[in-house]
Design a protein around this motif. Sequence first.
Motif, PDB file in Angstrom:
ATOM      1  N   TRP A   1      42.464  43.607  40.626  1.00 46.46           N
ATOM      2  CA  TRP A   1      42.214  43.176  42.001  1.00 46.46           C
ATOM      3  C   TRP A   1      42.575  44.279  42.975  1.00 46.46           C
ATOM      4  O   TRP A   1      43.540  45.027  42.765  1.00 46.46           O
TER       5      TRP A   1
ATOM      6  N   GLU B   1      36.600  43.691  35.508  1.00 47.99           N
ATOM      7  CA  GLU B   1      37.095  42.662  34.607  1.00 47.99           C
ATOM      8  C   GLU B   1      37.020  43.174  33.171  1.00 47.99           C
ATOM      9  O   GLU B   1      36.239  44.071  32.859  1.00 47.99           O
ATOM     10  N   GLU B   2      37.880  42.626  32.325  1.00 43.40           N
ATOM     11  CA  GLU B   2      37.879  42.937  30.899  1.00 43.40           C
ATOM     12  C   GLU B   2      37.921  44.445  30.643  1.00 43.40           C
ATOM     13  O   GLU B   2      37.104  45.008  29.919  1.00 43.40           O
TER      14      GLU B   2
ATOM     15  N   GLY C   1      38.940  36.408  43.889  1.00 40.32           N
ATOM     16  CA  GLY C   1      39.057  36.680  42.466  1.00 40.32           C
ATOM     17  C   GLY C   1      39.911  35.678  41.734  1.00 40.32           C
ATOM     18  O   GLY C   1      40.458  35.974  40.664  1.00 40.32           O
TER      19      GLY C   1
ATOM     20  N   ASP D   1      45.924  42.873  35.365  1.00 37.15           N
ATOM     21  CA  ASP D   1      46.213  41.704  34.534  1.00 37.15           C
ATOM     22  C   ASP D   1      46.243  42.143  33.079  1.00 37.15           C
ATOM     23  O   ASP D   1      45.360  42.871  32.625  1.00 37.15           O
TER      24      ASP D   1
ATOM     25  N   ALA E   1      45.533  34.727  33.365  1.00 36.17           N
ATOM     26  CA  ALA E   1      45.844  36.110  33.726  1.00 36.17           C
ATOM     27  C   ALA E   1      47.346  36.218  33.956  1.00 36.17           C
ATOM     28  O   ALA E   1      48.008  35.242  34.318  1.00 36.17           O
TER      29      ALA E   1
ATOM     30  N   VAL F   1      37.616  41.789  43.370  1.00 32.47           N
ATOM     31  CA  VAL F   1      37.783  42.093  41.947  1.00 32.47           C
ATOM     32  C   VAL F   1      37.114  43.430  41.669  1.00 32.47           C
ATOM     33  O   VAL F   1      35.894  43.556  41.758  1.00 32.47           O
TER      34      VAL F   1
ATOM     35  N   LYS G   1      41.758  42.315  34.081  1.00 32.26           N
ATOM     36  CA  LYS G   1      41.167  42.145  35.390  1.00 32.26           C
ATOM     37  C   LYS G   1      41.933  42.992  36.395  1.00 32.26           C
ATOM     38  O   LYS G   1      43.161  43.161  36.277  1.00 32.26           O
TER      39      LYS G   1
END
Length: 426
Positions: free
Chosen positions: A420, A53-54, A38, A413, A396, A50, A418
């Motif tokens: 992980w 995201e977003e 990621g 993040d 990030a 990951v 994001k």
Amino acid sequence: MKKMSLVVALVIIAAAFTTKPIIDEPIKKVLKPDVDNGGIKLAKGFGAVVVAEETGKARHIVVLPNGTIYIKNNSAKDNKGITILKDTDGDGKADIKEYFGNYGGTGIEVYNGYLYASSNSEIFRYKLDGKGDVIDKNAPETVVSGLPDFRQHESKPMAFDEQGHLFVTIGAPSNICQEKDRQKGSPGQMPCPLLEKNAGIWQFDANKLNQKQEDGIRFATGIRNAVAINYDSFSKNLYALQHGRDMLFQHYPEMYSAEQGAELPSEEFLLVKKGSDFGWPYSYFDKDKGKKMLCPEYGGDGKKEYTKADKPIMAFPGHWAPNDVLFYHGNQFAAKYKNGAFICFHGSWNRAPKMQAGYFVAFVPFKNGLPSGPYEVFAEDFAGGPEIKSPGDAKARPMGLAEGADGSLYITDSVKGKVWKVIANK
């Protein structure tokens, strides 16, 4: 033949009604890390998937035993103050993303069957059902309201102990309690009036509704701002990490070089006891000297020690911005990680002339409730490069930490949200 088909159909229908939802018992697969983890670099023996995201400007995160993820978003737009992520096929990646909550903030925790979430002035809670889902997303109960919100160090992270205590950070709306905040030459106020309702950790009753600040007690004081706060169930201690003050060099170049201003004051790892006083605004900690030093606004000259404050249990270079701490109790990682602390450093903005720093996750080994060795860099390269001139350049910024039921480590993040999931390579 038709009779046999009817029996088979009835069996299939019955099974459909008796099988538990997938979310209760997630499909277990052997996860494989993403090829590039990621985009981050991890300690040897680890990989990352990951999850999503977003998701929003993600702050703190909590992961339920069934894998459901709740994330508090710093700002809420279109009722997106809290993110829900679910992985229904067991591949480590969220295939369900939902939102609720019309307020921003930082803190999010699960305690005693409720999801607790904070705005910058309130603590709310939502009843969870047996699947870990919020029963009524539109009707949270108010646990605490009316907390100070002055648009500086305003977040309200929180922690819980086994006795039903709710601990909430109330940061100082100031750099160093000057008469004119962040103004060169302005003296510090003595005594600092902000200490009465700010710059500390307050204790409330986690099971009582409609509390105000005066219903709680000031558990600890002299803490400028502690976004990272956690109660460790193993050592039975409350811990926090303080954001140190700014502008030593900018306001006092005759006492501090630019290089010293980049490294000072140290970011402090605090063991917080009832009645602790860590000395803000009168002092700062110098890790090289191993001492609390008197601030220049209160008569210090870079050499005078301040002896009235509690010292940290560990210190890091200045302006790294520790924003979460997690004590690892899982069994997936190697034995050396057991009961140690992971720390998210969100990254600096004021370390010139040095490059900005932080933007990584550290690990600190622990023994008997105290650090037992130096910190190690566990996860890095979130920012996208070693030369970050300002936070806005970072791709990030690591923000929140959570442990999964399988012993994995989740990291959020704050730039785009994001997420992980860090796992040990098999």
